[in-house]
Design an enzyme around this catalytic site. Structure first.
Site, PDB file in Angstrom:
ATOM      1  N   GLN A 156       0.781   8.553  -1.014  1.00  0.00           N
ATOM      2  CA  GLN A 156      -0.471   8.164  -0.341  1.00  0.00           C
ATOM      3  C   GLN A 156      -1.569   9.216  -0.530  1.00  0.00           C
ATOM      4  O   GLN A 156      -2.619   9.125   0.110  1.00  0.00           O
ATOM      5  CB  GLN A 156      -0.227   7.944   1.161  1.00  0.00           C
ATOM      6  CG  GLN A 156       0.765   6.854   1.505  1.00  0.00           C
ATOM      7  CD  GLN A 156       0.296   5.451   1.119  1.00  0.00           C
ATOM      8  OE1 GLN A 156      -0.850   5.223   0.731  1.00  0.00           O
ATOM      9  NE2 GLN A 156       1.199   4.485   1.207  1.00  0.00           N
TER      10      GLN A 156
ATOM     11  N   CYS B  37       8.260   0.853   6.699  1.00  0.00           N
ATOM     12  CA  CYS B  37       9.304   1.686   6.065  1.00  0.00           C
ATOM     13  C   CYS B  37       9.297   3.097   6.630  1.00  0.00           C
ATOM     14  O   CYS B  37       9.457   4.087   5.890  1.00  0.00           O
ATOM     15  CB  CYS B  37       9.148   1.736   4.545  1.00  0.00           C
ATOM     16  SG  CYS B  37       9.324   0.145   3.784  1.00  0.00           S
TER      17      CYS B  37
ATOM     18  N   ASP C  43       5.924  14.294  -1.213  1.00  0.00           N
ATOM     19  CA  ASP C  43       5.761  12.858  -1.415  1.00  0.00           C
ATOM     20  C   ASP C  43       4.258  12.594  -1.443  1.00  0.00           C
ATOM     21  O   ASP C  43       3.587  12.651  -0.409  1.00  0.00           O
ATOM     22  CB  ASP C  43       6.440  12.092  -0.265  1.00  0.00           C
ATOM     23  CG  ASP C  43       6.208  10.589  -0.369  1.00  0.00           C
ATOM     24  OD1 ASP C  43       5.339  10.163  -1.154  1.00  0.00           O
ATOM     25  OD2 ASP C  43       6.881   9.839   0.366  1.00  0.00           O
TER      26      ASP C  43
ATOM     27  N   LYS D 180       0.103   2.198  -6.651  1.00  0.00           N
ATOM     28  CA  LYS D 180      -0.773   2.454  -5.493  1.00  0.00           C
ATOM     29  C   LYS D 180      -2.097   3.075  -5.919  1.00  0.00           C
ATOM     30  O   LYS D 180      -2.933   3.394  -5.088  1.00  0.00           O
ATOM     31  CB  LYS D 180      -0.079   3.388  -4.495  1.00  0.00           C
ATOM     32  CG  LYS D 180       1.141   2.762  -3.800  1.00  0.00           C
ATOM     33  CD  LYS D 180       1.599   3.622  -2.655  1.00  0.00           C
ATOM     34  CE  LYS D 180       3.040   3.404  -2.260  1.00  0.00           C
ATOM     35  NZ  LYS D 180       3.282   2.187  -1.500  1.00  0.00           N
TER      36      LYS D 180
ATOM     37  N   HIS E  96       8.224   8.419   4.993  1.00  0.00           N
ATOM     38  CA  HIS E  96       8.603   7.076   4.543  1.00  0.00           C
ATOM     39  C   HIS E  96      10.115   7.106   4.254  1.00  0.00           C
ATOM     40  O   HIS E  96      10.649   8.164   3.901  1.00  0.00           O
ATOM     41  CB  HIS E  96       7.823   6.783   3.261  1.00  0.00           C
ATOM     42  CG  HIS E  96       7.992   5.408   2.703  1.00  0.00           C
ATOM     43  ND1 HIS E  96       9.066   5.048   1.915  1.00  0.00           N
ATOM     44  CD2 HIS E  96       7.215   4.308   2.790  1.00  0.00           C
ATOM     45  CE1 HIS E  96       8.935   3.780   1.550  1.00  0.00           C
ATOM     46  NE2 HIS E  96       7.821   3.307   2.064  1.00  0.00           N
TER      47      HIS E  96
HETATM   48  N1  7TS Z   1       6.253   7.396   0.206  1.00  0.00           N
HETATM   49  C1  7TS Z   1       5.199   6.969   0.915  1.00  0.00           C
HETATM   50  C2  7TS Z   1       4.445   7.923   1.780  1.00  0.00           C
HETATM   51  C3  7TS Z   1       4.831   5.625   0.817  1.00  0.00           C
HETATM   52  O1  7TS Z   1       3.797   5.186   1.537  1.00  0.00           O
HETATM   53  C4  7TS Z   1       5.583   4.743  -0.004  1.00  0.00           C
HETATM   54  C5  7TS Z   1       5.292   3.277  -0.065  1.00  0.00           C
HETATM   55  C6  7TS Z   1       6.638   5.272  -0.747  1.00  0.00           C
HETATM   56  C7  7TS Z   1       6.969   6.607  -0.595  1.00  0.00           C
HETATM   57  C8  7TS Z   1       7.457   4.441  -1.681  1.00  0.00           C
HETATM   58  O2  7TS Z   1       6.717   4.117  -2.811  1.00  0.00           O
HETATM   59  P1  7TS Z   1       7.358   3.195  -3.960  1.00  0.00           P
HETATM   60  O3  7TS Z   1       6.211   2.967  -4.881  1.00  0.00           O
HETATM   61  O4  7TS Z   1       8.466   3.954  -4.571  1.00  0.00           O
HETATM   62  O5  7TS Z   1       7.824   1.949  -3.283  1.00  0.00           O
HETATM   63  N2  7TS Z   1       4.642   2.775   1.054  1.00  0.00           N
HETATM   64  C9  7TS Z   1       4.472   1.500   1.399  1.00  0.00           C
HETATM   65  C10 7TS Z   1       3.756   1.129   2.527  1.00  0.00           C
HETATM   66  O6  7TS Z   1       3.206   1.921   3.289  1.00  0.00           O
HETATM   67  N3  7TS Z   1       3.741  -0.209   2.608  1.00  0.00           N
HETATM   68  O7  7TS Z   1       4.461  -0.712   1.596  1.00  0.00           O
HETATM   69  C11 7TS Z   1       4.913   0.344   0.827  1.00  0.00           C
END
Ligand code: 7TS
Length: 414
Positions: free
Chosen positions: A209, A372, A206, A232, A129
């Site tokens: 997910q 992203c 990371d 999430k 990501h």
């Molecule tokens: N890493 C992964 C693997 C992610 O899927 C996401 C967000 C992030 C980092 C960033 O997370 P945040 O909470 O700091 O924003 N992924 C997604 C997505 O797949 N669709 O919208 C956000």
């Protein structure tokens, strides 16, 4: 394939999520975008509301009872999180705003302010990501370090021979996702961390997910740093976690200055508080932390093994049913056990945004776009995908609605 009975009682779970009562364009909400953000159960909403109604005060600075209550709630949530991912102690848990902030804290405090220089290397993967790309680009630009990326094979698995080739004595960090938000691929973190440690490099995971969807044990993985987001995993937005081995956190410089992160300040100089508070400059988000604690209680009551089993069942049914759609391209591993609970795909008739717009009219929410993960899109030779992602409140009926919706898309664009 015969439809198997889900491992979770979805009908009962759905009743805990007030938003599931909503109608979208007059139709019941079919929410298939939990990889972007999950919905929140009543238990989490009430925990946040209860905090503001009964415990609200700033943490770590008030002598009065209310302030102590707020601090107890905040630090109690930290204990819950430590237990949930099997950290050695709650001092390894830093509260952040989410995965993105957690990784940036490491890139700044370990990378930009650390001992890195020309000749040092950071290894990542093509499936990251943007949140696990851009912070390392900053380090590259400030410190002149070299970045390299492990490639994927045709099925969407990491090419492990690249790991062996790219991780060398020059490598100082291996930063990798545990589960791709596009391919769904679950990566062998234990093996990757072991490889990093062989050359005295750190391994950052990371886990945006992964922690929400299956059991994650940081001691078993033996990763050095791990980042995830509360929103999430049924928790509030604006709260997340950076896990770090105590020694690693101690050697990192803080990113935010001010508030609880100090020990002593004199004009022009200061010393830092102990970890984890060293990284929590400014007034933190105790209501968010308490909400995340409630989300962890909720997930723990379902059992993370059951959550995982449920998503494998949805994957199996989803892959089977989507696989029947003419011309569809499904990204990532076709083994439901080898992927997280999400399926990204393209169909020849329509752009992913058109697919999402038509599904929206049917009350179905999916993600469309580059997710992203533009370098991964480039690697796959496509500009965008549609993506359905699953969680504890989804059932095979949601997949049936998705399939019906996609047939409609094909009719419209035929
Ligand atoms: N890493 C992964 C693997 C992610 O899927 C996401 C967000 C992030 C980092 C960033 O997370 P945040 O909470 O700091 O924003 N992924 C997604 C997505 O797949 N669709 O919208 C956000």
């Amino acid at each position: 394939m015969e439809r198997t009975k889900p491992s979770l009682d979805v009908a009962k779970i759905k009743k805990d999520f007030p938003i599931m009562e909503r109608k979208i364009h007059g139709k019941p909400l079919c929410y298939l975008d939990s990889a972007a953000t999950s919905q929140k159960p009543r238990q989490v909403i009430e925990a946040v509301s209860e905090f503001y109604s009964n415990y609200n005060a700033n943490v770590h600075r008030a002598i009065y009872e209310l302030g102590e209550d707020a601090t107890r709630g905040y630090e109690g949530a930290r204990e819950k999180i430590a237990h949930f991912i099997n950290a050695r102690s709650s001092s390894e848990i830093v509260f952040t705003r989410g995965t993105t902030e957690s990784i940036n804290i490491v890139a700044y405090g370990w990378g930009i302010k650390g001992k890195l220089g020309k000749g040092d290397e950071i290894v990542s993967t093509v499936m990251e990501h943007h949140s696990n790309h851009i912070p390392w680009f900053f380090v590259q630009d400030y410190k002149g370090v070299k970045l390299s990326w492990i490639d994927i094979d045709d099925e969407g698995y990491l090419k492990m021979e690249d790991l062996d080739r790219l991780v060398t004595e020059r490598t100082k960090m291996v930063a990798v996702t545990q589960c791709s938000n596009v391919l769904g691929t679950i990566n062998p973190i234990k093996e990757i961390a072991k490889k990093a440690h062989e050359v005295n490099a750190l391994c950052l995971v990371d886990a945006a997910q992964s922690v929400p969807h299956f059991p994650v044990d940081v001691q078993n993985l033996d990763c050095d740093l791990l980042a995830f987001s509360g929103h999430k995993m049924l928790g509030p937005t604006g709260i997340g976690v950076l896990y770090g081995k105590e020694k690693v956190l101690e050697e990192m410089e803080p990113m935010l200055g001010g508030g609880e992160m100090i020990r002593e300040v004199h004009l022009g100089r200061a010393t830092w508080n102990d970890v984890p508070w060293k990284f929590e400059g400014g007034t933190p988000d105790p209501a968010g932390a308490v909400g995340l604690g409630a989300a962890i209680d909720y997930l723990s009551s379902l059992g993370m093994q059951n959550v995982r089993k449920h998503e494998i069942e949805l994957n199996a049914y989803g892959l089977e049913m989507l696989g029947k759609i003419k011309g569809i391209r499904i990204l990532g591993p076709m083994d439901p056990k080898k992927r997280g609970g999400l399926i990204a795909f393209t169909i020849p008739e329509a752009h992913p945004h058109d697919i999402a717009a038509i599904l929206d009219a049917e009350g179905i929410a999916i993600r469309s776009g580059h997710n992203c993960a533009q370098p991964l899109m480039e690697r796959c030779g496509i500009p965008a995908t549609a993506r359905a992602s699953f969680y504890v409140y989804n059932s095979p009926e949601d997949i049936d609605r998705l399939i019906k919706g996609l047939k409609k898309v094909q009719e419209v664009f035929a």
